[in-house]
Motif scaffolding. Structure first.
Motif, short mmCIF file in Angstrom:
data_model
loop_
_atom_site.label_atom_id
_atom_site.label_comp_id
_atom_site.label_asym_id
_atom_site.label_seq_id
_atom_site.Cartn_x
_atom_site.Cartn_y
_atom_site.Cartn_z
N HIS A 52 0.55 -1.63 -0.11
CA HIS A 52 0.19 -0.23 -0.11
C HIS A 52 0.52 1.46 0.16
N ILE A 53 2.08 0.91 -0.44
CA ILE A 53 2.92 1.91 -0.18
C ILE A 53 2.66 3.45 -0.94
N ARG A 54 2.41 3.20 -2.45
CA ARG A 54 2.31 4.27 -3.06
C ARG A 54 1.64 3.88 -4.21
N GLU A 55 1.15 4.67 -4.85
CA GLU A 55 -0.32 4.89 -5.41
C GLU A 55 -0.76 3.50 -6.65
N ALA A 165 4.62 12.15 7.45
CA ALA A 165 3.72 12.55 6.88
C ALA A 165 2.96 11.74 5.95
N PHE A 166 3.96 11.70 4.96
CA PHE A 166 3.66 10.92 3.63
C PHE A 166 2.83 9.22 4.05
N CYS A 167 3.41 8.39 4.92
CA CYS A 167 3.53 7.11 5.31
C CYS A 167 2.39 6.44 5.57
N VAL A 168 1.91 5.48 4.61
CA VAL A 168 1.19 4.33 5.67
C VAL A 168 1.53 3.58 6.18
N LEU A 266 20.00 3.94 3.55
CA LEU A 266 19.57 5.03 4.76
C LEU A 266 19.18 5.98 3.94
N PRO A 267 17.40 6.07 4.12
CA PRO A 267 16.61 6.71 2.99
C PRO A 267 16.87 8.51 3.95
N VAL A 268 16.66 9.18 2.29
CA VAL A 268 16.65 10.61 3.45
C VAL A 268 15.44 11.62 2.59
N GLN A 269 14.48 10.99 1.51
CA GLN A 269 13.58 11.80 1.70
C GLN A 269 13.59 12.75 0.49
N SER A 270 14.61 13.89 0.96
CA SER A 270 14.69 14.96 0.50
C SER A 270 16.33 15.50 1.11
N SER A 306 19.54 4.94 -1.20
CA SER A 306 18.49 5.81 -0.29
C SER A 306 16.79 5.81 -0.82
N ASP A 307 16.27 6.45 -0.58
CA ASP A 307 15.26 6.59 -1.19
C ASP A 307 14.73 8.23 -1.20
N PHE A 308 13.87 8.53 -2.25
CA PHE A 308 13.56 10.05 -2.08
C PHE A 308 12.52 9.95 -2.96
N ILE A 309 11.55 11.12 -2.32
CA ILE A 309 9.97 11.41 -2.92
C ILE A 309 10.28 13.02 -3.86
N VAL A 310 9.84 13.32 -4.45
CA VAL A 310 9.42 14.22 -4.79
C VAL A 310 8.26 14.94 -5.36
N SER A 337 13.36 6.39 -6.55
CA SER A 337 13.16 7.73 -6.44
C SER A 337 11.68 7.67 -6.76
N PHE A 338 10.72 8.28 -5.77
CA PHE A 338 9.22 8.58 -6.33
C PHE A 338 8.67 9.74 -6.20
N LYS A 339 8.02 9.84 -7.22
CA LYS A 339 6.32 10.34 -6.77
C LYS A 339 5.80 10.58 -6.10
N TYR A 340 5.74 11.60 -5.34
CA TYR A 340 4.49 12.00 -4.45
C TYR A 340 3.42 10.99 -4.70
N SER A 341 2.77 10.26 -3.42
CA SER A 341 1.70 9.93 -3.91
C SER A 341 1.12 9.78 -2.90
N ALA A 342 -0.21 10.72 -2.63
CA ALA A 342 -1.34 11.23 -1.65
C ALA A 342 -1.69 9.24 -0.95
N ARG A 343 -1.44 9.45 0.17
CA ARG A 343 -1.63 8.19 1.56
C ARG A 343 -3.27 8.24 1.73
N PRO A 344 -4.39 7.95 1.80
CA PRO A 344 -5.43 7.88 2.55
C PRO A 344 -5.47 7.72 4.08
N1 5AD Z 1 4.23 8.64 -2.08
C1 5AD Z 1 5.44 8.59 -2.72
N2 5AD Z 1 6.88 7.69 -2.29
C2 5AD Z 1 6.29 7.10 -0.48
N3 5AD Z 1 7.02 6.26 -0.13
C3 5AD Z 1 6.40 5.95 0.76
N4 5AD Z 1 5.11 6.75 1.06
C4 5AD Z 1 5.35 7.44 0.41
C5 5AD Z 1 3.96 8.11 -0.62
N5 5AD Z 1 2.78 7.75 0.18
C6 5AD Z 1 8.37 5.95 -0.59
C7 5AD Z 1 9.12 6.59 0.80
C8 5AD Z 1 10.20 5.14 1.47
C9 5AD Z 1 9.31 3.75 0.23
C10 5AD Z 1 9.59 2.52 0.95
O1 5AD Z 1 8.76 4.23 -0.61
O2 5AD Z 1 10.64 7.32 0.25
O3 5AD Z 1 11.34 4.93 2.22
#
Ligand code: 5AD
Ligand code: SF4
Length: 441
Positions: A52-55, A165-168, A266-270, A306-310, A337-344
């Protein structure tokens, strides 16, 4: 009279934790007479282990379930189950929308699968998404007896209390729980006896592990120290870590524990402090860079990922430029790296979103930089000698493949069966997805 075994097909989406869970579920259902199969077509039970982590996780699930309809229509006795984080998040909704689903099981309840499977027949449907008090691992320890490949995952910790704040994850996997050290050591010993030489310790927040442990060190460093004493266990890795839980002992272990591989996710996200704050990451870019310096001081050749969210809500061009600057400063061996995706249900889901074309453009820029860095890290290996744990034959005839210390895929020409051997290899060439080398004999 013996009955033919029933066949189980599990489709696994998402992270390594799900891969591990799928293996445990297959073992648990073994007690109900199931053996694994590779296709849904000949299965008696299909289990979708969702992420359920992303889109579009839920949409993907519903469309996969839709595709199972003809199978279920042809064979009404086919049992269909949904597991994983979408099961946890959507629960009853899945059963309501999808009459073909017989059972829905959340990640904390996999030990109850055999009884759920037995109960789900003749149209009876079962849903279990509670957070139970008992420890599912009491019933789900990795089966040591079965002969295994040379690498294995071992879940040491599950859940998360960080609430980015973005994570389920804190909602679907629940609060952070560490498994007890004595169990883990026994399970690791069993894995080694079954042929495993490399163990990757798994947890959503693995470096927050805090089970009780004898000896001078506590925390994950203490656990790694004890695991390192197991004869026959040669390589240890762990994933995924949060920067704020990288304590001194764990950093030091990267310098002192020869079995701990020189690789750290070691994810930093931004790279923007403003965005890190809005993400509730509780550290700055500067603190992350200082941490990287200390880790590299302990183990200079460590490969960092790392992991990144743009496009997190509120991210400006200036914020994004800071992410690029951080990436340039660190120099990663690889990254997601991932595009941000709103998680309900997550706090950030309430905030105004960055336009999708802006996200696309940023993702492209970031991935271009990360790809260049990944290539540079692979090319830097050429001419060096590293050990490789061989896992399986390569794609070509007389070729064997495995993983280097830095987790690069490596293949060498060899007519011998190298499975399970750790051998020195001189890297001769860097391809796009793997390194080519030759055995140093
Ligand atoms: N939108 C985009 N990326 C996300 N991740 C977690 N939640 C979201 C989200 N809502 C990414 C983060 C995390 C990885 C497992 O998935 O970068 O480290
Ligand atoms: Fe999610 Fe990781 Fe943040 Fe926990 S630390 S909330 S698992 S991104």
């Amino acid at each position: 009279m013996t009955t033919a075994p029933k066949k189980l097909y599990i489709k696994t989406y998402g992270c390594q934790m799900n891969v591990y869970d799928s293996e445990r579920m297959a073992e648990a259902l073994g007690s109900q007479g199931y053996v694994s199969t590779d296709t849904a077509e000949d299965a008696d039970m299909v289990l979708l282990n969702t992420c359920h982590i992303r889109e579009k996780a839920a949409e993907k699930l519903y469309s996969d379930l839709g595709r199972l309809k003809p199978l279920k229509a042809a064979r009404p006795n086919l049992k269909i189950g949904v597991a994983g984080c979408v099961a946890q998040a959507e629960g009853e909704e899945i059963v309501r929308r999808m009459p073909l689903v017989d059972l829905v099981v959340g990640p904390q309840n996999y030990h109850r699968l055999p009884e759920m499977e037995a109960a789900a027949h003749g149209g009876a449907r079962v849903v279990d998404t509670d957070f139970p008090v008992e420890d599912k691992f009491d019933h789900l320890a990795a089966r040591p007896k079965a002969r295994r490949g040379p690498t294995a995952f071992l879940t040491v910790q599950e859940g998360c209390d960080k609430f980015c704040a973005f994570c389920v994850v804190p909602y679907t996997r629940g609060a952070e729980v560490s498994r007890p050290a004595d169990r883990l050591l026994a399970e690791a010993q069993g894995l080694v006896e079954a042929g495993v030489r490399e163990i990757t310790l798994l947890g959503q927040n693995v470096n927050a592990w805090h089970g009780e442990i004898a000896g001078p060190l506590t925390g994950l460093a203490g656990l790694i120290g004890q695991l390192a004493q197991i004869d026959g266990l040669d390589r240890i890795r762990y994933t995924t870590s949060h920067p704020n839980d990288m304590d001194d002992a764990l950093i030091e272990a990267h310098g002192s524990q020869a079995k701990l591989m020189p690789y750290l996710h070691l994810p930093v996200q931004s790279g923007s402090d403003r965005i890190l704050k809005a993400m509730n990451r509780k550290h700055t870019a500067e603190a992350y860079l200082r941490l990287i310096e200390r880790i590299r001081a302990a183990r200079p050749d460590i490969l960092l990922t790392s992991d990144f969210i743009v496009g997190f809500p509120g991210e400006t061009d200036a914020d994004f430029a800071e992410t690029l600057a951080l990436v340039a400063a660190v120099g990663y061996g690889a990254a997601y790296s991932f595009k941000y995706s709103a998680r309900p249900g997550t706090p950030a889901a309430e905030r105004a979103e960055v336009p999708v074309d802006v996200m696309d453009d940023r993702l492209q820029q970031l991935q271009a930089l990360l790809t260049r860095q990944q290539k540079a890290a692979q090319e830097a290996m050429v001419g060096r000698t590293t050990t490789v744990l061989f896992e399986k034959p390569g794609r070509l005839d007389r070729q064997w493949g495995g993983k280097s210390e830095h987790l690069h895929a490596v293949h060498v020409p060899s007519a011998n069966d190298l499975r399970g051997q750790i051998l020195p290899v001189r890297i001769t060439e860097a391809g796009p997805n793997s390194l080519a080398g030759e055995l140093c004999l």
